[in-house]
Write a protein that holds these residues in place. Structure first.
Motif, PDB file in Angstrom:
ATOM      1  N   ASP A   1      -8.821   2.963  -1.792  1.00 28.95           N
ATOM      2  CA  ASP A   1      -8.813   1.794  -2.665  1.00 28.95           C
ATOM      3  C   ASP A   1      -7.728   2.004  -3.703  1.00 28.95           C
ATOM      4  O   ASP A   1      -7.668   3.068  -4.328  1.00 28.95           O
ATOM      5  CB  ASP A   1     -10.167   1.619  -3.348  1.00 28.95           C
ATOM      6  N   LEU A   2      -6.857   1.005  -3.864  1.00 32.11           N
ATOM      7  CA  LEU A   2      -5.731   1.101  -4.787  1.00 32.11           C
ATOM      8  C   LEU A   2      -5.727  -0.077  -5.737  1.00 32.11           C
ATOM      9  O   LEU A   2      -6.175  -1.171  -5.387  1.00 32.11           O
ATOM     10  CB  LEU A   2      -4.410   1.146  -4.009  1.00 32.11           C
TER      11      LEU A   2
ATOM     12  N   PRO B   1       5.020  -2.754 -10.504  1.00 34.03           N
ATOM     13  CA  PRO B   1       4.236  -2.223  -9.376  1.00 34.03           C
ATOM     14  C   PRO B   1       4.956  -1.080  -8.655  1.00 34.03           C
ATOM     15  O   PRO B   1       6.179  -1.034  -8.600  1.00 34.03           O
ATOM     16  CB  PRO B   1       4.079  -3.425  -8.456  1.00 34.03           C
ATOM     17  N   ALA B   2       4.165  -0.190  -8.115  1.00 28.00           N
ATOM     18  CA  ALA B   2       4.678   0.940  -7.345  1.00 28.00           C
ATOM     19  C   ALA B   2       3.891   1.026  -6.037  1.00 28.00           C
ATOM     20  O   ALA B   2       3.037   0.178  -5.767  1.00 28.00           O
ATOM     21  CB  ALA B   2       4.541   2.228  -8.157  1.00 28.00           C
ATOM     22  N   CYS B   3       4.179   2.034  -5.242  1.00 29.16           N
ATOM     23  CA  CYS B   3       3.464   2.234  -3.980  1.00 29.16           C
ATOM     24  C   CYS B   3       3.063   3.698  -3.865  1.00 29.16           C
ATOM     25  O   CYS B   3       3.365   4.508  -4.738  1.00 29.16           O
ATOM     26  CB  CYS B   3       4.328   1.796  -2.796  1.00 29.16           C
ATOM     27  N   ILE B   4       2.389   4.039  -2.782  1.00 26.82           N
ATOM     28  CA  ILE B   4       1.896   5.392  -2.527  1.00 26.82           C
ATOM     29  C   ILE B   4       2.493   5.911  -1.220  1.00 26.82           C
ATOM     30  O   ILE B   4       2.557   5.176  -0.230  1.00 26.82           O
ATOM     31  CB  ILE B   4       0.353   5.383  -2.402  1.00 26.82           C
TER      32      ILE B   4
ATOM     33  N   LYS C   1       2.857   5.021   4.151  1.00 23.58           N
ATOM     34  CA  LYS C   1       3.375   4.402   2.922  1.00 23.58           C
ATOM     35  C   LYS C   1       2.613   3.107   2.707  1.00 23.58           C
ATOM     36  O   LYS C   1       2.471   2.309   3.636  1.00 23.58           O
ATOM     37  CB  LYS C   1       4.871   4.119   3.037  1.00 23.58           C
ATOM     38  N   SER C   2       2.134   2.894   1.489  1.00 27.65           N
ATOM     39  CA  SER C   2       1.435   1.646   1.177  1.00 27.65           C
ATOM     40  C   SER C   2       2.443   0.542   0.906  1.00 27.65           C
ATOM     41  O   SER C   2       3.635   0.804   0.716  1.00 27.65           O
ATOM     42  CB  SER C   2       0.530   1.827  -0.056  1.00 27.65           C
ATOM     43  N   THR C   3       1.962  -0.669   0.874  1.00 31.07           N
ATOM     44  CA  THR C   3       2.769  -1.764   0.361  1.00 31.07           C
ATOM     45  C   THR C   3       2.829  -1.599  -1.154  1.00 31.07           C
ATOM     46  O   THR C   3       2.171  -0.728  -1.729  1.00 31.07           O
ATOM     47  CB  THR C   3       2.115  -3.122   0.701  1.00 31.07           C
ATOM     48  N   ILE C   4       3.574  -2.445  -1.826  1.00 35.35           N
ATOM     49  CA  ILE C   4       3.620  -2.426  -3.286  1.00 35.35           C
ATOM     50  C   ILE C   4       2.252  -2.854  -3.808  1.00 35.35           C
ATOM     51  O   ILE C   4       1.709  -3.876  -3.379  1.00 35.35           O
ATOM     52  CB  ILE C   4       4.728  -3.374  -3.803  1.00 35.35           C
TER      53      ILE C   4
END
Length: 194
Positions: A107-108, A130-133, A150-153
């Motif tokens: 969960d982000l 915003p950033a990503c993981i 890699k997550s989306t933003i």
């Protein structure tokens, strides 16, 4: 086929399950610890650049008030305008194996406000971009042998579940690294968080 499952609460509880084998376990999978700035949660290793501060255990620092989705705390990671970012890592209870498929769920969220000093200007600014993981596999603390996901933003302020399939193709990995990253392409590094 193995099933590797992690649940974060921004990066919340990490629970790893194998379909045919024993689960892959993490220490402190939900990043529980006493909230505070520059305070890596117990069981995790700070993998950021040495000249900058470690990640934060939230809520409560830098005017972050988002309630945890699960437990009492969660991890906050930032990217900075001086081309540095925060990350954490730890040893897995058993390695992820080459050519096996694993599932990672987390969960982000992005807090509405994340005030801190800019490394370049030393002014207090809102790390609101915003950033990503990124999720890396490796064979040492902070090792980046292979990018696995890699997550989306992350541009939303509510907790949203993300599911990733991890399938190492270059080797077996005993460590996992979770890293904040800039949205790409980016012309200039910025202050942001997830």
């Amino acid at each position: 086929r193995n099933l590797f499952r992690i649940t974060f609460a921004f990066v919340l509880p990490l629970n790893l399950f194998a379909q045919k084998e024993a689960p892959i376990l993490l220490t402190n999978p939900s990043f529980e610890d006493l909230p505070g700035p520059s305070s890596t949660p117990s069981g995790w290793y700070d993998c950021g650049q040495m000249k900058d501060s470690p990640p934060d255990v939230q809520p409560g620092s830098w005017e972050v008030t988002t309630a945890p989705k699960n437990g009492n705390s969660y991890l906050g990671l930032v990217v900075r305008d001086n081309e540095t970012w925060e990350s954490v890592g730890q040893r897995l209870s058993r390695p992820m194996e080459i050519n096996q498929c694993y599932e990672l769920s987390m969960d982000l969220s992005k807090a509405p406000k994340y005030l801190s000093k800019s490394p370049l200007s030393v002014d207090v600014v809102d790390f609101a971009t915003p950033a990503c993981i990124l999720i890396w596999g490796g064979n040492g603390y902070c090792a980046k042998a292979e990018l696995l996901a890699k997550s989306t933003i992350i541009n939303h302020s509510r907790w949203v579940g993300y599911n990733f399939r991890l399938s190492p193709t270059k080797g077996n990995y005993s460590f996992i690294l979770i890293e904040a990253c800039y949205k790409t392409p980016v012309l200039f590094p910025y202050n942001g968080h997830v």
